[in-house]
Design a protein around this motif. Structure first.
Motif, mmCIF file in Angstrom:
data_model
loop_
_atom_site.group_PDB
_atom_site.id
_atom_site.type_symbol
_atom_site.label_atom_id
_atom_site.label_comp_id
_atom_site.label_asym_id
_atom_site.label_seq_id
_atom_site.Cartn_x
_atom_site.Cartn_y
_atom_site.Cartn_z
ATOM 1 N N SER A 51 0.827 -1.212 0.000
ATOM 2 C CA SER A 51 0.000 0.000 0.000
ATOM 3 C C SER A 51 0.854 1.252 0.000
ATOM 4 O O SER A 51 0.513 2.254 -0.634
ATOM 5 C CB SER A 51 -0.950 -0.027 1.197
ATOM 6 O OG SER A 51 -0.446 0.743 2.240
ATOM 7 N N GLU A 58 0.823 4.123 -2.902
ATOM 8 C CA GLU A 58 0.493 5.517 -2.592
ATOM 9 C C GLU A 58 1.547 6.463 -3.125
ATOM 10 O O GLU A 58 1.239 7.500 -3.700
ATOM 11 C CB GLU A 58 0.370 5.685 -1.074
ATOM 12 C CG GLU A 58 -1.041 5.592 -0.578
ATOM 13 C CD GLU A 58 -1.091 5.769 0.916
ATOM 14 O OE1 GLU A 58 -0.231 6.491 1.440
ATOM 15 O OE2 GLU A 58 -1.982 5.192 1.553
ATOM 16 N N SER A 59 2.819 6.160 -2.895
ATOM 17 C CA SER A 59 3.883 7.062 -3.330
ATOM 18 C C SER A 59 4.997 6.242 -3.928
ATOM 19 O O SER A 59 5.976 5.921 -3.264
ATOM 20 C CB SER A 59 4.388 7.903 -2.162
ATOM 21 O OG SER A 59 4.601 7.081 -1.050
#
Lengths: 320, 106
Positions: free
Chosen positions: B88, B92-93
């Motif tokens: 995750s 996300e980044s």
């Protein structure tokens, strides 16, 4: 001596973690600290020799409440993002109202707490423990764990109402449904990578969870355990399988879901009615009260597991 | 102090040292992936050593097996959640992996 040091350290840790949870600046940090606080309080119960309460505190207080809070935090941040689209999903900040600490309501609350504590301590010194009166009557109940005997036999009325309170909580969650979504399946549908880590975990852990729950239920009669603890373990592994996308809850409008939810208290209440007709309310039939108690605990555990899972899943949602 | 007690103290102290190392890593490492690495080491080895030390004090095979089961379940949960958190964080980044690359020192 070593036990005293451990107890003092544990008490200090509990207060420190509670303060940290209140003063945390990020919502998720506060929730994680609350879960840690729940586990430390479970340890404190173990030190007080109340193992059934420790099991319930670790399972429900730390575990299930933690999941509920994390889910709520996720929905809050998604709601904030929807209101200001484009802003980065920043962690919610809760400034601690230091300026309000010296206000009149806080002072009254603190004074009331101190007065209640003093009253409790003075009462502890006077009345003898009720456990002394329970122990001689244990053989008549068919179980040898005094906690289970009190919960399911001597004060069975209280346990019946506790499970009804759980169903009331589920009804409260249901009441938040928008009208057009009523009757659908609760919660968002989850997906996981096929043949991935979560799917593997969701297939493996329910097996272990089932065995642990059965053990907790069975050992509740002689050792420590019981319906609430077993039901919470069952709810936890069911929720894990649901989050892995392996199972899906039944729709709210379905009859079998509602039957499952009320199965426990309905059987308990049926017992009460049978007892009222043939003797006194909630009186177990004389032949094998222990067996009836265990059967009731099994049914209660299934109902508690269903209700807790549904409460965590949330509001029925239309799948887009 | 007999041999069993000495072994228990040694093993649990080693386990606590691993947990201290994991906590220091959690506080000091630069990004999510390094912190996950430190935490899983603490979980697996630290808990394993503590469980091993406690097994020596257990009374009966049932308690020994239960301690082993606790360790196994903790490893399973830690490994799964480490994977999920890393995935995750990556989704996300994804540029953070290159951003926190170690700086070349000349």
């Amino acid at each position: 001596m070593a036990a005293l040091i451990f107890d003092i350290a544990l008490a200090g840790l509990i207060v420190a973690v509670a303060l940290a949870a209140m003063l945390a600046r990020e919502l998720l940090a506060a929730i994680v600290l609350f879960i840690v606080y729940g586990l430390l309080v479970a340890l404190a119960w173990v030190r007080l020799d109340a193992l059934d309460v420790a099991l319930a505190e670790a399972a429900i207080g730390a575990g299930l409440t933690g999941i509920l809070l994390v889910g709520a935090a996720g929905r809050l941040s998604r709601g904030a993002e929807r209101q200001q689209p484009g802003s980065s999903p920043s962690p919610l900040r809760i400034p601690f109202p230091f300026a309000r600490l010296l206000s009149l309501p806080v002072l009254i609350a603190v004074a009331t707490c101190i007065a209640l504590l003093a009253l409790t301590v003075s009462l502890l010194r006077q009345t003898p423990a009720q456990a002394i009166a329970v122990v001689p009557e244990l053989t008549a109940t068919g179980v040898s764990n005094p906690v289970t005997a009190v919960l399911m036999n001597f004060r069975g009325y209280d346990t019946l109402l506790e499970v009804v309170v759980l169903i009331a909580a589920l009804t409260a969650v249901w009441s938040l449904t928008p009208d057009r979504d009523w009757g659908l399946v609760q919660g968002n549908p989850h997906r996981s990578q096929p043949r991935g880590v979560l799917e593997y975990f969701g297939q493996l852990l329910p097996l272990a969870g089932f065995v642990v729950a059965a053990h907790l239920l069975w050992s509740g009669s002689d050792g420590h355990g019981g319906a609430f603890q077993a039901g919470t373990v069952l709810a936890a592994v069911w929720l894990l399988a649901a989050m892995a996308g392996l199972v899906r809850a039944w729709p709210v409008a379905s009859a079998r879901l509602r039957m499952l939810v009320i199965l426990g208290p309905a059987c308990f209440a049926a017992f009460g009615v049978y007892g009222a007709v043939s003797g006194s309310f909630l009186l177990y039939p004389g032949a094998a009260p222990g067996m009836w108690l265990m059967a009731l605990e099994l049914v209660l555990a299934v109902s508690i597991a269903a209700v807790l899972s549904l409460v965590v899943l949330g509001v029925p949602r239309r799948v887009a | 102090m007999n041999f069993l007690n000495i072994m228990t103290v040694t093993l649990t102290t080693a386990g606590v040292l691993f947990f201290i190392a994991g906590t220091v890593g959690l506080l000091r490492f630069p990004d999510v992936y390094c912190r996950l690495h430190a935490l899983t080491k603490a979980d697996n080895l630290g808990l394993g050593l503590i469980a091993l030390g406690l097994m020596l004090q257990a009374d009966g095979a049932g308690a020994v097996l239960r301690l082993g089961l606790v360790w196994l379940l903790a490893i399973l949960a830690a490994a799964t959640t480490a994977q999920l958190i890393a995935r995750s964080a990556l989704s996300e980044s994804p540029d953070e992996l290159t951003r926190s690359a170690p700086v070349e020192r000349n």
